[in-house]
Design a protein around this motif. Structure first.
Motif, PDB file in Angstrom:
ATOM      1  N   LEU A 103       0.811  -1.222   0.000  1.00  0.00           N
ATOM      2  CA  LEU A 103       0.000   0.000   0.000  1.00  0.00           C
ATOM      3  C   LEU A 103       0.845   1.273   0.000  1.00  0.00           C
ATOM      4  O   LEU A 103       0.496   2.238  -0.693  1.00  0.00           O
ATOM      5  N   ARG A 108       3.554   1.759  -1.503  1.00  0.00           N
ATOM      6  CA  ARG A 108       4.001   1.964  -2.887  1.00  0.00           C
ATOM      7  C   ARG A 108       2.904   2.590  -3.726  1.00  0.00           C
ATOM      8  O   ARG A 108       3.186   3.201  -4.768  1.00  0.00           O
ATOM      9  N   LEU A 109       1.639   2.437  -3.280  1.00  0.00           N
ATOM     10  CA  LEU A 109       0.511   3.037  -3.985  1.00  0.00           C
ATOM     11  C   LEU A 109       0.129   4.391  -3.396  1.00  0.00           C
ATOM     12  O   LEU A 109      -0.881   4.980  -3.779  1.00  0.00           O
TER      13      LEU A 109
END
Length: 225
Positions: free
Chosen positions: A80, A82-83
């Motif tokens: 998450l 990384r998002l």
């Protein structure tokens, strides 16, 4: 055999284990409430005739049940961010447990609903009840009666699965054992005490499941022959 086993150290760390036990209990309660909400929504979608509701629910349930909880936990914890979504460790842990157990609870509730006789559903239709009214007044009360024991069984699984949250540094029961093992280099004392605490939780939930079966009249009748 126990000459090197330090009960004194365990007593010294009991407050830490007490805090971990309390944290595990309330963390499991919150996660189970979330899993119950997820399970009810997934079950409702899965029972619909519309494929745009049924198919996503089936895919979600299959994916969750086919992959390990540890993989799901690491995806939320490492994936998450990384998002662009950064959540506290505790929130990630509760989310992982809720989403994972929700898939299993959905199938438990679905099995309970499908166990209701078709005649009662048709009687509700004949009396003019809407779908929501049939679910609320006829189907769900009876379905929950037969699903309470397996739901408590799933709660036991969730409590044990909560030990994985120690891997992302959530301060729960297993984390307390890890701290004792690392601080004093006493893994036996740390993890035997942890196991004893989980046994207390297990037998408490097992006793609750047995009581629920008695209250609901689900215990098999024993022959006196």
């Amino acid at each position: 055999m126990l000459e090197n086993f330090s009960f004194r150290t365990i007593v010294e760390y009991l407050p830490l284990f007490g805090q971990g036990l309390v944290a595990t209990v309330w963390l499991s309660l919150i996660s189970f409430a979330g899993a119950l909400a997820v399970g009810i929504v997934l079950c409702a979608m899965n029972l619909q005739r519309e494929r745009f509701l049924q198919v996503p629910a089936k895919i979600y349930i299959d994916v969750i049940r086919a992959t390990p909880l540890l993989v799901q936990l690491y995806f939320l914890y490492f994936g998450l961010p990384r998002l662009g979504i950064v959540l506290p460790e505790l929130v990630v842990g509760i989310l992982a447990l809720s989403l994972n157990s929700g898939a299993y609870i959905a199938e438990i509730i679905r099995a309970g609903i499908l166990s209701i006789s078709r005649g009662q559903i048709e009687a509700g239709v004949a009396s003019g009840m809407t779908y929501v009214q049939r679910m609320r007044l006829v189907i769900l009360p009876q379905a929950f009666r037969v699903t309470i024991p397996p739901l408590l069984g799933q709660a036991i699984v969730l409590v044990k699965d909560s030990a994985l949250l120690s891997l992302i540094s959530v301060a729960e029961l297993t984390r307390a054992g890890q701290l004792l093992a690392s601080d004093r280099f006493m893994p036996a004392e740390g993890f035997i005490t942890t196991a004893a605490c989980y046994l207390v939780l297990y037998y408490g939930l097992k006793g609750l499941a047995a009581l629920s079966e008695g209250w609901l009249g689900l215990r098999p009748v024993r022959s006196r022959a």
